[in-house]
Design an enzyme around this catalytic site. Structure first.
Site, PDB file in Angstrom:
ATOM      1  CB  ALA A   1      -2.382  -0.419  15.850  1.00 25.45           C
TER       2      ALA A   1
ATOM      3  CB  CYS B   1      -3.501   2.135  -1.969  1.00 22.59           C
ATOM      4  SG  CYS B   1      -4.117   2.042  -0.591  1.00 22.59           S
TER       5      CYS B   1
END
Ligand code: PLP
Length: 395
Positions: free
Chosen positions: A203, A328
């Site tokens: 989301a 990341c």
């Protein structure tokens, strides 16, 4: 004192939550807090809210409602799809095909399985980041149980030929998972038409909350559970549901898929203004990723002779939030595996910048970045021994 300007151009890392999404979530923190698993009337509202969100996700993907399972985000959905299919289909085979440019949620999961007896083929991509369908076909053996190829790349924005991959997988009787975390809300997705068996989404990449996502699992796909415990999500994913998060996901996917074309048209105009400006003002710059088949908000460029890390720090001083490599891997000094896979040499991959635009960015934001970025790049080049060598070579 003047408030420092913030120009957020890192929407591929995460987005803000839309006010309508937050508003839809709020009652489920406070008055409608009932545990969806409880049987009294009060909890029924919670149960209904979850099933309503499930309908919305299914509708956005052209899936059936009972093929949608909520997770704790994109990484969990990827882990579940790959480990779950691998373990459930172990007697059939131990071979998985993926690509060299997947998100770490896919790559590290595959590496984990390699240590446990699975074999993984990591497909190459071309200089634009696109997989070679012939190489894919040739990689399939009678031991292949899963193909996992991302819909759109989070670093360079390249969109894969997903329908063609789905067709190949279906014809060869191999399950096809796609990490669509960057694609949902930006590209029209039809899991039936595209022959997708499993699809991950999150989301917070389309103006919903963080820590909630979903895995689409086509009816009939053999898959083990990842999270064991209670009987939630029709016994497939244990744990008391993230009720407000799931409601937010439902609202966000509904909004994001309402007018994909209108939303993209605006983003593409802004992106091209920014990209053309960068290309005009900054020499020795290369666009990474596919020139056409790319996410509407994504720019990824390499500036020769500089380091992306220093670039980000200087941009930050001007209130510009951007990214180098993937979110990341920031903090590590290794160049991005994606940029290496498209064939960039280390020193050029190091000088890369990702600007990912979103629906609140304006022309003023773009022009502000264009007023700041060229000077910063030049400042860094002026300090760079590589650039000095280059200038000597020019003479
Ligand atoms: C962000 C992202 C993920 C991870 O999703 P989380 O919700 O942060 O766990 C996985 N794949 C891609 C392509 C992403 O962009």
């Amino acid at each position: 004192m003047e408030e420092k300007r913030l120009v957020y151009m890192d929407h591929a890392a995460t987005t803000y939550v839309k006010p309508e999404v937050l508003e839809a979530m709020l009652p489920y923190f406070t008055e409608n807090f009932g545990n969806p698993s409880s049987i009294y009337t009060f909890a029924r509202k919670s149960k209904r809210a979850i099933e309503d969100a499930r309908d919305k996700v299914a509708k956005a993907l052209n899936a059936n409602t009972d093929e949608i399972f909520f997770t704790g985000g994109g990484s969990e959905a990827d882990n579940w799809a790959i480990k779950g299919v691998a373990l459930a289909n172990r007697e059939k085979g131990n071979h998985i095909i993926t690509t060299k440019i997947e998100h770490h949620a896919v790559l590290h999961t595959c590496e984990y399985l390699e240590k446990r007896g699975f074999e993984v083929t990591y497909l190459d991509v071309d200089e634009n980041g696109v997989v070679d369908l012939e190489q894919l076909k040739n990689a399939i053996t009678d031991k292949t149980i899963l193909i996992s190829i991302m819909f759109a790349n989070n670093e360079i924005g390249t969109i894969q030929p997903i329908a063609e991959i789905g067709k190949i997988a279906r014809e060869r009787g191999v399950l096809f998972h796609t990490d669509a975390v960057q694609a949902v809300g930006h590209i029209k997705i039809d899991v039936k038409e595209m022959n997708i068996d499993l699809l991950s989404l999150a989301a917070h990449k389309f103006y919903g909350p963080k820590g909630v996502g979903a895995l689409y699992i086509r009816k009939g796909v053999k898959i083990d559970n990842l999270i064991h415990g209670g009987g939630q999500e029709r016994r497939r994913r244990a744990g008391t549901e993230n009720l407000p998060g799931i409601v937010g996901l439902g609202k966000a996917i509904e909004l994001a898929t309402q007018d994909i074309e209108g939303h993209n048209a605006k983003l593409i105009t802004l992106r091209d203004r920014l990209l053309n400006g960068i290309m005009d003002k900054i020499p020795h710059t290369k666009l990474n990723g596919h020139p056409v088949h790319r996410l509407p908000g994504n720019i990824n460029v390499s500036f020769r002779f500089i380091e992306g890390e220093s670039l980000l720090l200087l941009l930050d001083q001007f209130g510009i939030a951007a990214s180098t490599g993937s979110a990341c891997s920031s903090g590590s000094l290794d160049p991005s595996h994606v940029l290496l896979a498209i064939g960039l040499p280390h020193e050029i991959a190091h000088g890369s910048l990702r600007l990912s635009l979103g629906d609140k960015n304006t022309e003023e934001d773009v022009d502000y970045v264009l007023s700041v970025l060229p000077n910063i790049v030049q400042r860094l080049r002026d300090m760079s021994p590589l650039y000095e060598d280059f200038l000597k070579g020019e003479k």
